[in-house]
Design a protein around this motif. Sequence first.
Motif, mmCIF file in Angstrom:
data_model
loop_
_atom_site.group_PDB
_atom_site.id
_atom_site.type_symbol
_atom_site.label_atom_id
_atom_site.label_comp_id
_atom_site.label_asym_id
_atom_site.label_seq_id
_atom_site.Cartn_x
_atom_site.Cartn_y
_atom_site.Cartn_z
ATOM 1 N N LYS A 31 0.642 -1.237 -0.172
ATOM 2 C CA LYS A 31 -0.148 0.317 0.016
ATOM 3 C C LYS A 31 1.073 1.300 0.010
ATOM 4 N N GLY A 32 2.165 1.365 -0.065
ATOM 5 C CA GLY A 32 3.133 2.607 -0.811
ATOM 6 C C GLY A 32 1.991 3.590 -1.348
ATOM 7 N N GLU A 33 2.887 4.496 -1.339
ATOM 8 C CA GLU A 33 2.750 5.751 -2.845
ATOM 9 C C GLU A 33 3.548 5.405 -3.486
ATOM 10 N N ALA A 34 3.745 6.443 -4.690
ATOM 11 C CA ALA A 34 4.358 6.643 -5.634
ATOM 12 C C ALA A 34 5.772 6.801 -5.018
ATOM 13 N N GLY A 35 6.818 6.155 -5.618
ATOM 14 C CA GLY A 35 8.033 6.735 -5.185
ATOM 15 C C GLY A 35 8.845 5.881 -4.019
ATOM 16 N N GLN A 36 7.694 5.692 -3.634
ATOM 17 C CA GLN A 36 7.802 5.080 -1.867
ATOM 18 C C GLN A 36 8.638 3.342 -1.976
ATOM 19 N N THR A 37 9.429 2.445 -2.057
ATOM 20 C CA THR A 37 10.122 1.221 -2.060
ATOM 21 C C THR A 37 9.354 0.375 -1.038
ATOM 22 N N VAL A 38 8.911 -0.689 -0.675
ATOM 23 C CA VAL A 38 7.850 -0.851 0.622
ATOM 24 C C VAL A 38 8.269 -2.306 0.524
ATOM 25 N N SER A 39 8.773 -2.900 1.715
ATOM 26 C CA SER A 39 8.430 -4.278 1.896
ATOM 27 C C SER A 39 8.056 -5.635 2.677
ATOM 28 N N GLN A 40 7.979 -6.473 2.541
ATOM 29 C CA GLN A 40 7.837 -7.662 2.758
ATOM 30 C C GLN A 40 8.130 -9.237 3.353
ATOM 31 N N THR A 41 7.836 -9.183 4.549
ATOM 32 C CA THR A 41 8.781 -10.561 4.408
ATOM 33 C C THR A 41 7.768 -12.316 4.143
ATOM 34 N N ILE A 42 8.382 -12.965 3.452
ATOM 35 C CA ILE A 42 7.921 -14.561 3.076
ATOM 36 C C ILE A 42 8.428 -15.321 3.764
ATOM 37 N N SER A 43 8.275 -16.105 4.466
ATOM 38 C CA SER A 43 8.472 -17.075 5.224
ATOM 39 C C SER A 43 8.458 -18.347 4.785
ATOM 40 N N PHE A 44 8.977 -19.437 4.846
ATOM 41 C CA PHE A 44 9.153 -20.714 4.162
ATOM 42 C C PHE A 44 9.389 -21.617 5.274
ATOM 43 N N SER A 45 8.852 -22.899 6.003
ATOM 44 C CA SER A 45 8.512 -23.432 6.417
ATOM 45 C C SER A 45 9.021 -25.124 6.491
ATOM 46 N N ASN A 46 10.270 -26.402 6.844
ATOM 47 C CA ASN A 46 9.705 -26.838 6.420
ATOM 48 C C ASN A 46 10.139 -27.669 7.434
ATOM 49 N N THR A 47 8.821 -28.421 7.734
ATOM 50 C CA THR A 47 9.168 -29.975 8.767
ATOM 51 C C THR A 47 9.139 -31.246 8.293
ATOM 52 N N SER A 48 10.076 -31.744 7.265
ATOM 53 C CA SER A 48 9.768 -32.926 6.868
ATOM 54 C C SER A 48 10.830 -32.858 6.925
ATOM 55 N N THR A 49 12.348 -33.899 6.751
ATOM 56 C CA THR A 49 12.738 -34.719 6.878
ATOM 57 C C THR A 49 13.274 -34.555 5.914
ATOM 58 N N SER A 50 12.700 -34.299 4.660
ATOM 59 C CA SER A 50 13.853 -34.069 3.370
ATOM 60 C C SER A 50 14.730 -32.509 2.588
ATOM 61 N N GLU A 51 15.506 -32.227 1.991
ATOM 62 C CA GLU A 51 15.998 -31.241 2.007
ATOM 63 C C GLU A 51 14.935 -30.407 0.651
ATOM 64 N N PHE A 52 14.694 -29.565 0.419
ATOM 65 C CA PHE A 52 13.273 -28.463 -0.247
ATOM 66 C C PHE A 52 14.280 -27.577 -0.883
ATOM 67 N N TYR A 53 14.661 -27.112 -2.788
ATOM 68 C CA TYR A 53 15.181 -26.524 -3.507
ATOM 69 C C TYR A 53 14.152 -25.570 -3.888
ATOM 70 N N PHE A 54 14.102 -24.368 -3.414
ATOM 71 C CA PHE A 54 12.915 -23.654 -4.882
ATOM 72 C C PHE A 54 13.857 -22.828 -6.054
ATOM 73 N N VAL A 55 13.509 -22.390 -6.902
ATOM 74 C CA VAL A 55 13.702 -21.392 -7.481
ATOM 75 C C VAL A 55 12.815 -20.200 -7.576
ATOM 76 N N ALA A 56 12.822 -18.711 -8.042
ATOM 77 C CA ALA A 56 11.367 -17.889 -8.214
ATOM 78 C C ALA A 56 11.532 -17.122 -9.287
ATOM 79 N N ASN A 57 10.244 -17.263 -9.686
ATOM 80 C CA ASN A 57 9.704 -16.374 -10.994
ATOM 81 C C ASN A 57 8.856 -15.853 -10.958
ATOM 82 N N ILE A 58 8.485 -14.782 -11.659
ATOM 83 C CA ILE A 58 7.796 -13.691 -11.303
ATOM 84 C C ILE A 58 6.454 -14.054 -13.173
ATOM 85 N N LYS A 59 5.156 -13.936 -13.052
ATOM 86 C CA LYS A 59 4.727 -14.096 -14.393
ATOM 87 C C LYS A 59 3.229 -12.679 -13.712
ATOM 88 N N ASP A 60 2.886 -12.744 -15.040
ATOM 89 C CA ASP A 60 2.080 -11.448 -14.724
ATOM 90 C C ASP A 60 0.807 -12.958 -14.678
#
Length: 265
Positions: A31-60
Amino acid sequence: MKFYLTLVFLYLNTLTYAQGISVSPSRIFFKGEAGQTVSQTISFSNTSTSEFYFVANIKDWDRDSVGVKKYYPIGQRKQSNASWLLLSENSVRLAPGETKNVNLNMTIPNDGTSLVLTNSMLFFTQVKEQKGELEKGVNMNVLLEMGIQIYHVPTGLSTGDLEFLAFEDKGLTTQETGTSIRKMLVKVKNTGQINKDAYVRFELTNIETGEEVPVKSIAIAMLPEAEQWIQLDLPATLKGRYLAVAILDAGTQYDLKIAEKEITY
């Protein structure tokens, strides 16, 4: 002979996954205004016994006339904010039992694009790393893809309303399985400039006997000024005169909308 099968499971509205991975939040509203930089934390949690590896990408993305999400390369939609986004990390590796945070920054431009609601989708896709030769026979990789809806909601937008535009009986329809159903459709419009969530509840009553047919509610989510058809499937065995009532419930801040239709089967 070896067979390789990759299954991609897409979870866009839940935070916890059967494989022991959770991500929060599933939707981000900047909800920032024009010209501002705003941030949000994204939290990941792995409760399994395996390792996970993710890569990010963005789409419209947007929705079609029946509410199904459609995805596009960045920059193809006028209402895109994908180019405003920057992640602190473009990949996430989670050891068993590990929790990790990634920061998402949005830099809001000083132009007219920041005056309307914009959106994009941030995906985190699991990557399977090869560890030795695969066993002979059928090998299956089950991959996760987690999508987070990203919105920028400038101040002063009109909330508008949700309203019914049409209520139609489509009669008997044969499904791919060969079974028949009766299909009803209601058309809903979001007259506002903001995203809206709602439920469409249905009531179906036999006018002659007073018997009520149980009908489930349908959850909908609509982008600004969108129109969407919502389909209701009913038993093909219905006989007689019925009163169908559709109730549009967008929450306590909006009035209930009601549409009625008398149908003879």
